[in-house]
Design a protein around this motif. Structure first.
Motif, PDB file in Angstrom:
ATOM      1  N   HIS A 148      35.768 -28.588 -21.835  1.00 58.74           N
ATOM      2  CA  HIS A 148      36.036 -29.907 -21.260  1.00 58.74           C
ATOM      3  C   HIS A 148      36.216 -30.947 -22.366  1.00 58.74           C
ATOM      4  O   HIS A 148      37.048 -31.854 -22.241  1.00 58.74           O
ATOM      5  CB  HIS A 148      34.895 -30.309 -20.325  1.00 58.74           C
ATOM      6  CG  HIS A 148      34.914 -29.595 -19.006  1.00 58.74           C
ATOM      7  ND1 HIS A 148      34.601 -28.254 -18.890  1.00 58.74           N
ATOM      8  CD2 HIS A 148      35.223 -30.024 -17.753  1.00 58.74           C
ATOM      9  CE1 HIS A 148      34.700 -27.894 -17.612  1.00 58.74           C
ATOM     10  NE2 HIS A 148      35.085 -28.933 -16.908  1.00 58.74           N
ATOM     11  N   TYR A 149      35.455 -30.820 -23.436  1.00 62.59           N
ATOM     12  CA  TYR A 149      35.611 -31.741 -24.565  1.00 62.59           C
ATOM     13  C   TYR A 149      36.999 -31.603 -25.177  1.00 62.59           C
ATOM     14  O   TYR A 149      37.666 -32.606 -25.471  1.00 62.59           O
ATOM     15  CB  TYR A 149      34.544 -31.441 -25.619  1.00 62.59           C
ATOM     16  CG  TYR A 149      34.649 -32.280 -26.881  1.00 62.59           C
ATOM     17  CD1 TYR A 149      33.989 -33.493 -26.986  1.00 62.59           C
ATOM     18  CD2 TYR A 149      35.409 -31.848 -27.972  1.00 62.59           C
ATOM     19  CE1 TYR A 149      34.073 -34.259 -28.139  1.00 62.59           C
ATOM     20  CE2 TYR A 149      35.501 -32.601 -29.128  1.00 62.59           C
ATOM     21  CZ  TYR A 149      34.832 -33.809 -29.204  1.00 62.59           C
ATOM     22  OH  TYR A 149      34.926 -34.564 -30.350  1.00 62.59           O
ATOM     23  N   ALA A 202      39.756 -30.526 -23.778  1.00 64.71           N
ATOM     24  CA  ALA A 202      40.728 -31.107 -22.854  1.00 64.71           C
ATOM     25  C   ALA A 202      40.693 -32.633 -22.910  1.00 64.71           C
ATOM     26  O   ALA A 202      41.743 -33.300 -22.943  1.00 64.71           O
ATOM     27  CB  ALA A 202      40.450 -30.623 -21.431  1.00 64.71           C
ATOM     28  N   HIS A 203      39.496 -33.197 -22.936  1.00 64.73           N
ATOM     29  CA  HIS A 203      39.331 -34.654 -22.999  1.00 64.73           C
ATOM     30  C   HIS A 203      39.976 -35.223 -24.254  1.00 64.73           C
ATOM     31  O   HIS A 203      40.804 -36.141 -24.199  1.00 64.73           O
ATOM     32  CB  HIS A 203      37.829 -34.972 -22.966  1.00 64.73           C
ATOM     33  CG  HIS A 203      37.510 -36.420 -23.077  1.00 64.73           C
ATOM     34  ND1 HIS A 203      36.252 -36.881 -23.453  1.00 64.73           N
ATOM     35  CD2 HIS A 203      38.267 -37.535 -22.900  1.00 64.73           C
ATOM     36  CE1 HIS A 203      36.265 -38.200 -23.472  1.00 64.73           C
ATOM     37  NE2 HIS A 203      37.466 -38.613 -23.145  1.00 64.73           N
ATOM     38  N   LEU A 219      42.677 -28.008 -15.841  1.00 68.25           N
ATOM     39  CA  LEU A 219      41.419 -27.329 -15.554  1.00 68.25           C
ATOM     40  C   LEU A 219      40.906 -26.733 -16.854  1.00 68.25           C
ATOM     41  O   LEU A 219      41.543 -25.847 -17.425  1.00 68.25           O
ATOM     42  CB  LEU A 219      41.635 -26.215 -14.530  1.00 68.25           C
ATOM     43  CG  LEU A 219      40.449 -25.259 -14.325  1.00 68.25           C
ATOM     44  CD1 LEU A 219      39.264 -26.006 -13.725  1.00 68.25           C
ATOM     45  CD2 LEU A 219      40.846 -24.065 -13.465  1.00 68.25           C
ATOM     46  N   PRO A 220      39.764 -27.198 -17.386  1.00 66.70           N
ATOM     47  CA  PRO A 220      39.216 -26.612 -18.617  1.00 66.70           C
ATOM     48  C   PRO A 220      38.376 -25.376 -18.293  1.00 66.70           C
ATOM     49  O   PRO A 220      37.553 -25.398 -17.380  1.00 66.70           O
ATOM     50  CB  PRO A 220      38.332 -27.735 -19.194  1.00 66.70           C
ATOM     51  CG  PRO A 220      38.600 -28.947 -18.341  1.00 66.70           C
ATOM     52  CD  PRO A 220      39.044 -28.417 -17.010  1.00 66.70           C
ATOM     53  N   TRP A 276      26.306 -27.453 -22.622  1.00 63.73           N
ATOM     54  CA  TRP A 276      27.478 -28.337 -22.635  1.00 63.73           C
ATOM     55  C   TRP A 276      28.744 -27.492 -22.561  1.00 63.73           C
ATOM     56  O   TRP A 276      28.723 -26.298 -22.884  1.00 63.73           O
ATOM     57  CB  TRP A 276      27.417 -29.134 -23.949  1.00 63.73           C
ATOM     58  CG  TRP A 276      28.579 -29.973 -24.325  1.00 63.73           C
ATOM     59  CD1 TRP A 276      28.979 -31.147 -23.752  1.00 63.73           C
ATOM     60  CD2 TRP A 276      29.475 -29.753 -25.420  1.00 63.73           C
ATOM     61  NE1 TRP A 276      30.067 -31.651 -24.416  1.00 63.73           N
ATOM     62  CE2 TRP A 276      30.395 -30.819 -25.449  1.00 63.73           C
ATOM     63  CE3 TRP A 276      29.602 -28.749 -26.380  1.00 63.73           C
ATOM     64  CZ2 TRP A 276      31.417 -30.914 -26.392  1.00 63.73           C
ATOM     65  CZ3 TRP A 276      30.614 -28.832 -27.311  1.00 63.73           C
ATOM     66  CH2 TRP A 276      31.502 -29.920 -27.321  1.00 63.73           C
ATOM     67  N   SER A 277      29.849 -28.079 -22.114  1.00 63.04           N
ATOM     68  CA  SER A 277      31.112 -27.347 -22.012  1.00 63.04           C
ATOM     69  C   SER A 277      32.095 -27.805 -23.083  1.00 63.04           C
ATOM     70  O   SER A 277      32.719 -28.867 -22.950  1.00 63.04           O
ATOM     71  CB  SER A 277      31.750 -27.555 -20.633  1.00 63.04           C
ATOM     72  OG  SER A 277      33.063 -27.006 -20.611  1.00 63.04           O
TER      73      SER A 277
END
Length: 368
Positions: A95-96, A98-99, A107-108, A91-92
């Motif tokens: 990105h979480y 940033a979300h 851009l994460p 998992w990234s």
């Protein structure tokens, strides 16, 4: 990385859980040997029972963005760094973050560079801001949670205790418009890749995490490294690399003699390591005081660099109270991480405007 112009750190923030474990409690419960207490010399560690690492990064990011008044939608790049497990296996976390931060146009990017990850993330963000004129705002975050069953924060390492928390910084491509932020004057990194064996030891490569032991055992790999290489090998490398990055960072900041520094803030890695290697290394370059501010946080994994920048910006933790820079003052921040990598940032509070001295409690309230 040479900065051809200063960048703005609009704000830097630390988020720590309310819950702490003190050294006294750790000794009384048998989690820490009494003989280990003076080796590190710290008082307590923040411990998260509720928040996962990426959530602590989000809380720190919200705090930093609020301080600048920046709309998360304007963030073009979000770089998240960590040292230990982020809550999911495949998992990234970037990105979480940033979300959940609301940086949906960013851009994460994830950085896993051991304990120098925060400094590396800062360097990546600075490079993007300098190279891409369409990216005007970047957010850098870190977060780590060193909890059971996989990590022993008190006994997993030699002379190094690990605290939980999140950090964040907001960077702008333009120079600060007031003294509420910091100017990033220089950021220099050096590495010694042959030192990667310190955290690998003699262990073979494994097919899955924690195959060699149920709990991450840094003592085992360090013991093997020292047996194979001797203490002098690592000490000599530190004595070469730390003065080198500090000297180069000061040179690039236009402060060759180091006389204009208020202080050099050290990585939060405990009394013995700092007094044996880092304090003497700093003294080779400048007469400015080398300051350890980790007494109430311990080592924050990838977050030491940003947590120390937060202190200089006026938003920090109790172990660093009183370190906020006044207008015109400058300081250096050293960071280090397994691999091995060392970084040094030089920052200055601009002379314009009114200094932002945030006296609010930086700790979050778990469960709110």
């Amino acid at each position: 990385m040479k900065l051809h112009r200063p960048l703005s750190i609009g704000s830097a923030a630390t988020w720590l859980p309310d819950t702490v474990e003190t050294v006294t409690e750790a000794v009384e419960s048998g989690r820490l040997a009494p003989d280990d207490v003076p080796v590190t010399g710290y008082r307590q560690l923040p411990v998260s029972h509720t928040y996962a690492p990426p959530d602590m990064a989000v809380l720190a990011a919200h705090r930093a963005l609020t301080a600048t008044g920046e709309d998360p939608g304007n963030v073009g790049l979000l770089v998240h760094a960590w040292t230990y497990h982020q809550g999911h296996d495949f998992w990234s976390p970037a990105h979480y973050v940033a979300h959940r931060t609301g940086a949906l146009g960013a851009l994460p990017v994830g950085v896993q560079q051991m304990c120098n990850g925060g400094a590396c993330a800062l360097e990546l963000a600075a490079a993007r801001l300098l190279a891409d004129p369409t990216t005007r705002t970047a957010v850098v975050t870190t977060a780590d949670r060193f909890c059971a069953p996989g990590f022993d924060r008190w006994r997993g390492d030699y002379g190094l205790w690990y605290g939980d928390g999140g950090t964040a910084a907001v960077l702008h491509s333009a120079a600060p418009e007031s003294s509420n932020g910091l100017e990033l004057l220089s950021l220099v990194t050096a590495a010694s890749p042959v030192m990667e064996t310190m955290h690998r030891g003699r262990d073979p490569f494994s097919p899955a995490p924690r195959e060699h032991s149920d709990v991450v055992d840094i003592r085992r790999t360090k013991k093997a490294f020292l047996q194979d290489n001797g203490k002098e090998h690592f000490a000599k490398t530190v004595q070469q690399r730390v003065p080198s990055v500090l000297r180069q960072a000061l040179h690039e900041a236009g402060m060759d003699d180091g006389s204009g520094l208020r202080a050099v803030l050290l990585p939060r890695i405990g009394r013995t390591a700092l007094e044996a290697a880092y304090v003497p290394a700093v003294a080779q370059v400048t007469d400015s005081p080398a300051v350890d501010v980790g007494h109430d946080t311990g080592h924050l994994g990838a977050g030491d660099m940003l947590a120390n920048l937060a202190l200089l910006a006026g938003d920090g933790d109790s172990s660093g109270a009183g370190h906020a820079l006044a207008p015109g003052e400058a300081a250096a921040v050293l960071s280090a991480g397994g691999g091995f990598t060392w970084s040094c940032a030089v920052v200055r509070r601009p002379r314009t405007g009114t200094p932002h001295l945030d006296t609010a409690d930086p700790r979050g309230r778990e469960g709110r």
